[in-house]
Design a protein around this motif. Structure first.
Motif, short mmCIF file in Angstrom:
data_model
loop_
_atom_site.label_atom_id
_atom_site.label_comp_id
_atom_site.label_asym_id
_atom_site.label_seq_id
_atom_site.Cartn_x
_atom_site.Cartn_y
_atom_site.Cartn_z
N GLU A 162 0.84 -1.25 0.02
CA GLU A 162 -0.05 -0.15 0.07
C GLU A 162 0.83 1.21 0.04
O GLU A 162 1.93 1.19 0.91
CB GLU A 162 -0.80 -0.01 1.24
CG GLU A 162 -1.74 1.12 1.40
CD GLU A 162 -2.63 1.28 2.54
OE1 GLU A 162 -3.53 2.27 2.44
OE2 GLU A 162 -2.32 0.40 3.44
N ALA B 14 1.53 6.52 1.55
CA ALA B 14 0.41 6.23 2.43
C ALA B 14 0.28 7.31 3.46
O ALA B 14 1.21 7.65 3.78
CB ALA B 14 0.79 4.72 3.19
N TYR C 2 -6.31 7.87 -2.13
CA TYR C 2 -7.27 6.99 -2.58
C TYR C 2 -7.33 6.79 -3.86
O TYR C 2 -7.30 6.00 -4.51
CB TYR C 2 -8.53 7.16 -1.84
CG TYR C 2 -9.60 6.34 -2.00
CD1 TYR C 2 -9.67 5.40 -1.19
CD2 TYR C 2 -10.57 6.52 -3.15
CE1 TYR C 2 -10.67 4.32 -1.45
CE2 TYR C 2 -11.38 5.48 -3.30
CZ TYR C 2 -11.69 4.51 -2.41
OH TYR C 2 -12.60 3.47 -2.61
N ALA D 97 -7.04 -0.02 1.11
CA ALA D 97 -6.85 1.24 2.08
C ALA D 97 -7.90 1.08 3.34
O ALA D 97 -7.74 1.44 4.40
CB ALA D 97 -7.07 2.61 1.50
N ALA E 284 -11.60 5.43 4.06
CA ALA E 284 -11.62 4.45 2.83
C ALA E 284 -13.05 4.27 2.27
O ALA E 284 -13.41 4.65 1.24
CB ALA E 284 -10.95 3.26 2.91
#
Length: 125
Positions: free
Chosen positions: A8, A16, A30, A91, A99
């Protein structure tokens, strides 16, 4: 060129966000981890399952059973999409509320024809 499996936030420009990130920072992240059109299409289908489940549960009065089944199907679709298409982790595991909010925002922006504007802001082609 084959991509290595990504964790991620490994996508270029998609670091992130911190746990205390504001909504705007998380929204841009996102969008970047949903950079491929097929990912967004499959998420659209997944979220549609949630709305179909909600409507069916209300219509049939099943106390949410259909909604739960549809939400599970939606989660499987979305999770598989991240693993197989984006090569990222969803996420929702690290920022569940943000998310989910971003998923619904992306859905409604797409319905309204305004998602492209947001993708451009995030640097997503």
């Amino acid at each position: 060129m084959k991509r290595a499996a990504l964790k991620e936030g490994d996508r270029v420009g998609a670091a992130a966000p911190a746990k205390d990130a504001d909504f705007e920072q998380f929204w841009l992240f996102y969008l970047r981890v949903h950079s491929k059109p097929v990912t967004r299409r499959l998420h659209f289908i997944a979220i549609s399952f949630v709305f179909i489940g909600l409507a069916a549960s209300l219509l049939f009065g099943d106390h949410g059973l259909i909604l739960i089944v549809c939400a599970i199907v939606a989660a499987i679709i979305a999770g598989a999409t991240h693993r197989l298409v984006e090569h990222t982790h969803p996420a929702v595991f690290t920022h569940p509320l943000l998310a989910l909010l971003c998923g619904f925002l992306m859905y409604f922006l797409w319905l309204g024809g305004r998602l492209k504007i947001e993708l451009d802001k995030a640097g997503v082609e």
